[in-house]
Motif scaffolding. Structure first.
Motif, short mmCIF file in Angstrom:
data_model
loop_
_atom_site.label_atom_id
_atom_site.label_comp_id
_atom_site.label_asym_id
_atom_site.label_seq_id
_atom_site.Cartn_x
_atom_site.Cartn_y
_atom_site.Cartn_z
N THR A 150 47.53 45.11 40.73
CA THR A 150 48.39 43.90 41.13
C THR A 150 47.82 42.90 42.24
O THR A 150 48.51 42.12 42.48
CB THR A 150 49.72 44.47 41.74
N GLU A 151 46.59 43.38 42.68
CA GLU A 151 45.56 42.81 43.64
C GLU A 151 44.25 42.99 43.29
O GLU A 151 44.11 44.23 43.56
CB GLU A 151 46.27 42.69 44.92
N THR B 29 38.20 39.91 41.70
CA THR B 29 37.34 39.91 40.53
C THR B 29 35.87 40.12 40.70
O THR B 29 35.35 40.95 39.93
CB THR B 29 37.99 39.03 39.53
N VAL C 125 39.62 46.32 43.91
CA VAL C 125 40.94 46.57 43.55
C VAL C 125 41.60 46.76 45.06
O VAL C 125 41.48 47.86 45.54
CB VAL C 125 41.54 47.26 42.59
N ASP D 4 40.55 43.08 36.90
CA ASP D 4 41.24 41.85 37.01
C ASP D 4 42.61 41.95 37.48
O ASP D 4 43.49 43.09 36.97
CB ASP D 4 40.99 40.95 36.00
N ASP D 5 43.26 40.98 38.09
CA ASP D 5 44.78 41.09 38.07
C ASP D 5 45.48 41.46 36.91
O ASP D 5 45.20 40.67 35.92
CB ASP D 5 45.19 39.79 38.81
#
Length: 387
Positions: free
Chosen positions: A219-220, A223, A228, A290-291
């Protein structure tokens, strides 16, 4: 004799090793085992700690008539199995191999157009031999964090040519990785070898995990740096630790190795390995993140049984490979050593004639992955090498 035991060394490559701690001694000892007149090119797999400038000087002196390529490694797979301090030279015999090389530098920032143009020209200039087939081998600086995009670009530009590779390492230090090309060592670089062979070859790729755990949603994330900061809406490290049943303070490389996260791509699951914890909350990954990415915790299968089954390779005539060139993730080795299975794994590698190195990541079929064994099995006596 145990079923499947293949005594002796490969016939299509020559392997020479040295465990000397001094770089000059190691280079000279290993090079003495190479017959230059029979050799197309040499692949040098280098342990952490050896002076690479000294190695380059000795190679230029005693192996000057053949090109030497290679990289630093997080461990070696020699004819004895797993090793940590072996300088290994693999000489590919000109009877069966031809090659053309390209150094991509700098690797970061990565130029998609530049790589596409360079590799297209290299492939076009590399004259084809009738009845022979091609593959590509890639050795990339794992600390540049560009392998995901690099693997995808190479798969696209070299359409129809299978690409296999691994990320250079330096033990478990994760400090500096180097690529050897044209007598010099380079960081922030990747080496691509286009290889032609008259041998039949087949790809090998497997891990020992099943996607049977909790779901995790990124969720965040940052990248570019593979970081993460949030999973399932909670601090990433805290949420991961909760799901695997420990505290953040108990998260170690061993925990990460035994409890990987998997992503699904084209109905197959691939591991996204964690390197470490940053600032108590952030997880640093070894592959693209990635998100919104959905992952699932993996449950381990029997390592030994999986290895035996996956390396039990035969061609259409029932022959076993002459050798398997291997790119084996260092996190697999870490788990194997922790479980005291390294002796059994080394025995399997000896029987199956596996040669290669431990990586910071593996490339296959246009993907960069972790905690995976990727390899190429070469078969003797059969012309043509469709993959």
């Amino acid at each position: 004799m145990k079923d499947g035991f293949e005594p002796g060394l490969p016939s299509c490559v020559t392997v020479a090793c040295s465990n000397a701690g001094d770089a000059e001694t190691a280079a000279r000892e290993a090079a003495a085992g190479i017959a230059l007149d029979d050799t197309c090119f040499v692949l040098a797999l280098i342990p952490a700690g050896l002076d690479t400038d000294v190695l380059a000087g000795v190679f230029a002196e005693v192996l000057d008539s053949v090109p030497v390529f290679g990289c630093t490694t997080a461990g070696q797979i020699t004819p004895n199995g797993y090793e940590n301090d072996a300088l290994m030279l693999v000489a590919f015999r000109r009877e069966h191999f031809r090659c053309s090389s390209t150094l991509i530098a700098p690797l970061k920032p990565l130029s998609i157009a530049g790589i596409f143009d360079t590799m297209a020209r290299q492939n076009a200039k590399f004259t084809r031999t009738a009845g022979w087939n091609r593959l590509a081998l890639v050795f990339a600086d794992g600390l540049a964090k560009q392998e995901d995009l690099l693997a995808s670009v190479l798969e696209s530009v070299l359409e129809g040519i299978p690409v296999f590779g691994g990320s250079a390492g330096d033990g478990l230090a994760f400090e500096r990785t180097l690529i050897l090309h044209n007598g010099l060592f380079h960081d922030n670089a990747a080496l691509v070898l286009l290889v032609e062979t008259d041998l039949h070859f087949e790809g090998v790729s497997f891990d020992h995990f099943k996607p049977e755990g909790h779901e995790l949603v990124v969720t965040e994330a940052q990248t570019e740096e593979r970081l993460v900061t949030e999973i399932n809406g909670a601090p990433a490290a805290k949420e991961y630790a909760r799901l695997v049943g420990c505290t953040v303070g108990e998260l170690t490389r061993q925990v990460f190795a035994e409890n990987p996260m998997l992503v699904c791509h084209k109905q197959n699951h691939y591991i996204r390995a964690v390197h470490d914890v940053r600032d108590l909350n952030t997880l640093s990954f070894l592959a693209a993140i990635d998100d919104g990415l959905i992952m699932v915790l993996g449950r381990g299968k029997d390592i030994i049984a999986t290895l035996e089954a996956e390396l039990d390779k035969r061609d259409a005539r029932g022959q076993r490979p002459d050798f398997v060139l291997a790119f084996d993730c260092v996190l697999r080795k870490l788990e194997i050593e922790e479980k005291k299975l390294d002796g059994q794994v080394s025995e399997i590698f000896r029987r199956r004639r596996v040669l290669g190195f431990n990586t910071y990541g593996e490339q296959h079929c246009g993907l960069h992955m972790n905690q995976t064994f990727v390899g190429v099995a070469f078969y003797p006596g059969q012309k043509g090498g469709l993959y």
